[in-house]
Design a protein around this motif. Structure first.
Motif, PDB file in Angstrom:
ATOM      1  N   UNK A 125      13.888  -0.653   2.116  1.00  0.00           N
ATOM      2  CA  UNK A 125      14.142   0.631   1.473  1.00  0.00           C
ATOM      3  C   UNK A 125      12.800   1.165   0.981  1.00  0.00           C
ATOM      4  N   UNK A 126      12.715   2.486   0.826  1.00  0.00           N
ATOM      5  CA  UNK A 126      11.470   3.086   0.373  1.00  0.00           C
ATOM      6  C   UNK A 126      11.681   3.747  -0.984  1.00  0.00           C
ATOM      7  N   UNK A 127      10.725   3.489  -1.871  1.00  0.00           N
ATOM      8  CA  UNK A 127      10.796   3.963  -3.249  1.00  0.00           C
ATOM      9  C   UNK A 127       9.579   4.839  -3.540  1.00  0.00           C
ATOM     10  N   UNK A 128       9.806   5.933  -4.252  1.00  0.00           N
ATOM     11  CA  UNK A 128       8.729   6.888  -4.500  1.00  0.00           C
ATOM     12  C   UNK A 128       7.837   6.473  -5.664  1.00  0.00           C
ATOM     13  N   UNK A 129       6.599   6.911  -5.558  1.00  0.00           N
ATOM     14  CA  UNK A 129       5.638   6.836  -6.660  1.00  0.00           C
ATOM     15  C   UNK A 129       4.902   8.167  -6.696  1.00  0.00           C
ATOM     16  N   UNK A 130       4.169   8.414  -7.750  1.00  0.00           N
ATOM     17  CA  UNK A 130       3.392   9.644  -7.857  1.00  0.00           C
ATOM     18  C   UNK A 130       2.362   9.689  -6.717  1.00  0.00           C
ATOM     19  N   UNK A 131       2.168  10.856  -6.098  1.00  0.00           N
ATOM     20  CA  UNK A 131       1.241  10.956  -4.963  1.00  0.00           C
ATOM     21  C   UNK A 131      -0.215  10.618  -5.288  1.00  0.00           C
ATOM     22  N   UNK A 132      -0.580  10.547  -6.565  1.00  0.00           N
ATOM     23  CA  UNK A 132      -1.969  10.184  -6.869  1.00  0.00           C
ATOM     24  C   UNK A 132      -2.264   8.726  -6.493  1.00  0.00           C
ATOM     25  N   UNK A 133      -1.215   7.950  -6.168  1.00  0.00           N
ATOM     26  CA  UNK A 133      -1.411   6.545  -5.779  1.00  0.00           C
ATOM     27  C   UNK A 133      -1.404   6.340  -4.262  1.00  0.00           C
ATOM     28  N   UNK A 134      -1.323   7.423  -3.497  1.00  0.00           N
ATOM     29  CA  UNK A 134      -1.339   7.320  -2.037  1.00  0.00           C
ATOM     30  C   UNK A 134      -2.601   6.584  -1.603  1.00  0.00           C
ATOM     31  N   UNK A 135      -2.407   5.594  -0.724  1.00  0.00           N
ATOM     32  CA  UNK A 135      -3.526   4.797  -0.207  1.00  0.00           C
ATOM     33  C   UNK A 135      -3.929   3.638  -1.103  1.00  0.00           C
ATOM     34  N   UNK A 136      -3.389   3.573  -2.300  1.00  0.00           N
ATOM     35  CA  UNK A 136      -3.733   2.492  -3.226  1.00  0.00           C
ATOM     36  C   UNK A 136      -2.740   1.339  -3.076  1.00  0.00           C
ATOM     37  N   UNK A 137      -3.170   0.150  -3.440  1.00  0.00           N
ATOM     38  CA  UNK A 137      -2.300  -1.025  -3.395  1.00  0.00           C
ATOM     39  C   UNK A 137      -1.651  -1.213  -4.757  1.00  0.00           C
ATOM     40  N   UNK A 152       0.861  -1.171   0.000  1.00  0.00           N
ATOM     41  CA  UNK A 152       0.000   0.000   0.000  1.00  0.00           C
ATOM     42  C   UNK A 152       0.900   1.225   0.000  1.00  0.00           C
ATOM     43  N   UNK A 153       0.606   2.188  -0.872  1.00  0.00           N
ATOM     44  CA  UNK A 153       1.404   3.399  -0.960  1.00  0.00           C
ATOM     45  C   UNK A 153       1.143   4.244   0.284  1.00  0.00           C
ATOM     46  N   UNK A 154       2.226   4.608   0.965  1.00  0.00           N
ATOM     47  CA  UNK A 154       2.114   5.357   2.219  1.00  0.00           C
ATOM     48  C   UNK A 154       1.711   6.801   1.974  1.00  0.00           C
ATOM     49  N   UNK A 155       1.417   7.515   3.054  1.00  0.00           N
ATOM     50  CA  UNK A 155       0.997   8.912   2.962  1.00  0.00           C
ATOM     51  C   UNK A 155       2.095   9.815   2.412  1.00  0.00           C
ATOM     52  N   UNK A 156       3.347   9.352   2.503  1.00  0.00           N
ATOM     53  CA  UNK A 156       4.440  10.144   1.940  1.00  0.00           C
ATOM     54  C   UNK A 156       4.795   9.700   0.526  1.00  0.00           C
ATOM     55  N   UNK A 157       3.886   8.952  -0.093  1.00  0.00           N
ATOM     56  CA  UNK A 157       3.996   8.554  -1.490  1.00  0.00           C
ATOM     57  C   UNK A 157       5.151   7.580  -1.750  1.00  0.00           C
ATOM     58  N   UNK A 158       5.375   6.688  -0.787  1.00  0.00           N
ATOM     59  CA  UNK A 158       6.467   5.725  -0.884  1.00  0.00           C
ATOM     60  C   UNK A 158       5.935   4.302  -0.711  1.00  0.00           C
ATOM     61  N   UNK A 159       6.674   3.341  -1.295  1.00  0.00           N
ATOM     62  CA  UNK A 159       6.399   1.923  -1.049  1.00  0.00           C
ATOM     63  C   UNK A 159       7.682   1.303  -0.523  1.00  0.00           C
ATOM     64  N   UNK A 160       7.535   0.374   0.388  1.00  0.00           N
ATOM     65  CA  UNK A 160       8.698  -0.264   1.001  1.00  0.00           C
ATOM     66  C   UNK A 160       8.994  -1.580   0.297  1.00  0.00           C
ATOM     67  N   UNK A 161      10.272  -1.796  -0.001  1.00  0.00           N
ATOM     68  CA  UNK A 161      10.730  -3.038  -0.601  1.00  0.00           C
ATOM     69  C   UNK A 161      12.105  -3.332  -0.026  1.00  0.00           C
ATOM     70  N   UNK A 162      12.232  -4.444   0.673  1.00  0.00           N
ATOM     71  CA  UNK A 162      13.499  -4.859   1.299  1.00  0.00           C
ATOM     72  C   UNK A 162      14.115  -3.756   2.153  1.00  0.00           C
TER      73      UNK A 162
END
Length: 163
Positions: free
Chosen positions: A81-93, A69-79
């Protein structure tokens, strides 16, 4: 692992440890199993004729796709580390797939690629465009800020993280 305990402190390099593990492996493969009455070396020679190579192209059946799930700071965690995505995906899986060379990840939403990153040792990995959008929608949402000022602020923050 219990068989390694007596060697605690008796090795200093990875090569020495590898040598110890290889000796243990040889010993274990020649030990008679209480369950079968045979050694692992005997069993593999019996079972070897029934083994077959897997055909090419089966990776898609066992490559694990991870969902986050994309966090409120527009990041996803993988191993870790946190990687950014566009903020329009915040809260989405989203789905995260490791690249075939295992040097990067691709992030998908509803089957569409939305971001790709190289794997690094850095804790936070931002695409400049993602951070730019985060700042516009969050920190500077109520303030009229020229693009140059926003870019300067973003550049200074990315330098803090050595990005």
């Amino acid at each position: 692992m219990d068989r390694l305990k007596p060697y605690d402190g008796e090795f200093e390099t990875l090569e020495e440890l590898t040598g110890i593990v290889n000796e243990l492996r040889k010993d274990l493969n020649d030990e008679v199993s209480q369950a079968s009455g045979k050694t692992p070396n005997e069993l593999i020679s019996i079972e070897k004729e029934h083994l077959a190579f897997l055909p090419q192209g089966l990776e898609r059946y066992y490559v694990k796709v991870q969902q986050r799930k994309v966090s409120k700071d527009s990041m996803v965690k993988f191993r870790k580390h946190q990687y950014s995505v566009n903020p329009k995906y915040i809260g989405k899986t989203v789905e995260i797939k490791e690249t075939s060379d295992q040097k990067g990840i691709k992030i998908f939403y509803a089957g569409s690629l939305i971001s790709a990153h190289k794997l690094t040792a850095k804790p936070f990995i931002y695409h400049r465009g993602d951070l730019h959008e985060v700042l516009k929608t969050d920190l500077f949402k109520d303030i009229e800020v020229p693009e140059k000022e926003l870019d300067k602020y973003m550049h200074n923050n990315l330098e803090i993280y050595d990005l």
